[in-house]
Each structure stands twice: as C-alpha cells, then as structure tokens.
Design a protein around this motif. Structure first.
Motif, PDB file in Angstrom:
ATOM      1  N   ALA A 106      17.658  21.567   5.356  1.00 30.06           N
ATOM      2  CA  ALA A 106      17.408  22.999   5.162  1.00 30.06           C
ATOM      3  C   ALA A 106      16.472  23.504   6.252  1.00 30.06           C
ATOM      4  O   ALA A 106      15.497  22.844   6.603  1.00 30.06           O
ATOM      5  CB  ALA A 106      16.804  23.248   3.783  1.00 30.06           C
ATOM      6  N   ASN A 107      16.786  24.676   6.784  1.00 31.61           N
ATOM      7  CA  ASN A 107      15.910  25.262   7.797  1.00 31.61           C
ATOM      8  C   ASN A 107      15.189  26.511   7.292  1.00 31.61           C
ATOM      9  O   ASN A 107      14.388  27.096   8.015  1.00 31.61           O
ATOM     10  CB  ASN A 107      16.670  25.536   9.101  1.00 31.61           C
ATOM     11  CG  ASN A 107      17.860  26.455   8.937  1.00 31.61           C
ATOM     12  OD1 ASN A 107      18.175  26.919   7.853  1.00 31.61           O
ATOM     13  ND2 ASN A 107      18.546  26.714  10.041  1.00 31.61           N
ATOM     14  N   VAL A 108      15.450  26.887   6.045  1.00 27.52           N
ATOM     15  CA  VAL A 108      14.751  28.015   5.433  1.00 27.52           C
ATOM     16  C   VAL A 108      14.363  27.643   4.004  1.00 27.52           C
ATOM     17  O   VAL A 108      15.208  27.231   3.206  1.00 27.52           O
ATOM     18  CB  VAL A 108      15.622  29.297   5.433  1.00 27.52           C
ATOM     19  CG1 VAL A 108      14.905  30.440   4.726  1.00 27.52           C
ATOM     20  CG2 VAL A 108      15.990  29.697   6.858  1.00 27.52           C
ATOM     21  N   LEU A 109      13.092  27.790   3.714  1.00 30.15           N
ATOM     22  CA  LEU A 109      12.550  27.576   2.375  1.00 30.15           C
ATOM     23  C   LEU A 109      12.514  28.913   1.655  1.00 30.15           C
ATOM     24  O   LEU A 109      11.953  29.879   2.176  1.00 30.15           O
ATOM     25  CB  LEU A 109      11.128  27.010   2.484  1.00 30.15           C
ATOM     26  CG  LEU A 109      10.337  26.857   1.191  1.00 30.15           C
ATOM     27  CD1 LEU A 109      10.925  25.750   0.327  1.00 30.15           C
ATOM     28  CD2 LEU A 109       8.872  26.577   1.503  1.00 30.15           C
ATOM     29  N   CYS A 110      13.114  28.979   0.468  1.00 35.07           N
ATOM     30  CA  CYS A 110      13.099  30.200  -0.338  1.00 35.07           C
ATOM     31  C   CYS A 110      12.278  29.967  -1.597  1.00 35.07           C
ATOM     32  O   CYS A 110      12.420  28.929  -2.253  1.00 35.07           O
ATOM     33  CB  CYS A 110      14.515  30.624  -0.708  1.00 35.07           C
ATOM     34  SG  CYS A 110      15.526  31.070   0.705  1.00 35.07           S
ATOM     35  N   LEU A 111      11.458  30.941  -1.911  1.00 36.77           N
ATOM     36  CA  LEU A 111      10.578  30.860  -3.075  1.00 36.77           C
ATOM     37  C   LEU A 111      10.667  32.153  -3.876  1.00 36.77           C
ATOM     38  O   LEU A 111      10.899  33.222  -3.305  1.00 36.77           O
ATOM     39  CB  LEU A 111       9.128  30.655  -2.624  1.00 36.77           C
ATOM     40  CG  LEU A 111       8.841  29.417  -1.782  1.00 36.77           C
ATOM     41  CD1 LEU A 111       7.450  29.504  -1.160  1.00 36.77           C
ATOM     42  CD2 LEU A 111       8.994  28.160  -2.611  1.00 36.77           C
ATOM     43  N   GLY A 112      10.455  32.039  -5.169  1.00 31.34           N
ATOM     44  CA  GLY A 112      10.414  33.196  -6.054  1.00 31.34           C
ATOM     45  C   GLY A 112       8.992  33.437  -6.521  1.00 31.34           C
ATOM     46  O   GLY A 112       8.464  32.643  -7.291  1.00 31.34           O
TER      47      GLY A 112
END
Length: 146
Positions: A106-112
């Motif tokens: 993964a090259n993008v970390l997504c967080l909520g």
C-alpha cells in the motif's frame, strides 16, 4: 525509519481535518518532509477532490507515499483507489497498517477520524512508514492490481 528525503503527502476532508493537523508534526518527527494538500480548515469540502490531489502528487513524484483522512476513512479510500497507481488501505490498527505494507505494498494510508483514536492513528502511521513490502508470493498479486 523513513528516509529523511522521503516526502509524504497528507490530505483530508473536513471530517478528517483535526486528525490531519495532529499527524503532520508526527510525520515531521519521523523525519519525513510533509506535503499538506489541504484543506486549510474544517469547513465542508468534498473528499474526492483531496483524494485526487494526493493521487496526482504521487503520480507526479512530489511524494512517495500518502495519508488520507475523512470521517470514516471509507469514502476517501474509495476515491483514492480509482487511480491505477494508488493502493490505498483503510486501517484501524497497527496490525492492519503492517499487513497493508507487507502484503499489499500500500502506498496510501487511510484513516477515519471518527473511528480511530489519536494514539492508535499515530501507531498506524509509524508502522505504515517503517514496514517494507515483503514481495515474494505477494509480488505477483500486487502486480495484478495495476
């Protein structure tokens, strides 16, 4: 630790603005150059615009990896993954951050922001940035994604 020359792009929508602001100094403390793509406040905005801006930054080589944040992390990860060169992973804990790098590159970390605490988000960020892709049996699978 990340290479000190590594630029990390970060962006959010209004629902992720507060966590974005918390994670920027965390990125700096980890030795990363921070490319803040907005927004500049928590005024309502549309998350696809910021996912698209981050995807463009990675595609143009202005950053090597990215962090995207919205209220749940879901919408912004969907928007980011519409770009062929993006492998955005929505994570909720350090194990997810580790596995998205190890197995999926993964090259993008997504967080909520509404779903994750600040300390857990910081842990996810550190693990995401310090875990290398394992390759091997995962390489062929990742290659089929793009």
């Amino acid at each position: 630790m990340p290479d000190r020359s590594e630029a990390i792009a970060i962006a959010s929508d209004h629902g992720g603005f507060t966590l974005k602001e918390v994670l920027k100094p965390e990125l700096e403390s980890l030795g990363c150059a921070v490319l803040d793509l907005g927004p500049a406040s928590n005024a309502p905005v549309d998350y696809p615009d910021f996912a698209n801006a981050l995807a463009a930054a990675l595609g143009e080589g202005r950053a090597q990896r990215g962090v995207l944040i919205c209220g749940s992390g879901i919408g912004i990860s969907i928007a980011a993954n519409r770009h062929k060169h993006i492998r955005a992973a929505l994570v909720h804990d350090a194990l997810g951050a580790r596995l998205c790098r190890l197995h999926n590159d993964a090259n993008v970390l997504c967080l909520g922001e509404r779903l994750i605490g600040v300390d857990v988000a910081k842990d996810c960020l550190k693990v995401f940035l310090t875990t290398d892709f394992e390759g091997g049996r995962h390489q062929n699978r990742v290659a089929k994604l793009g």
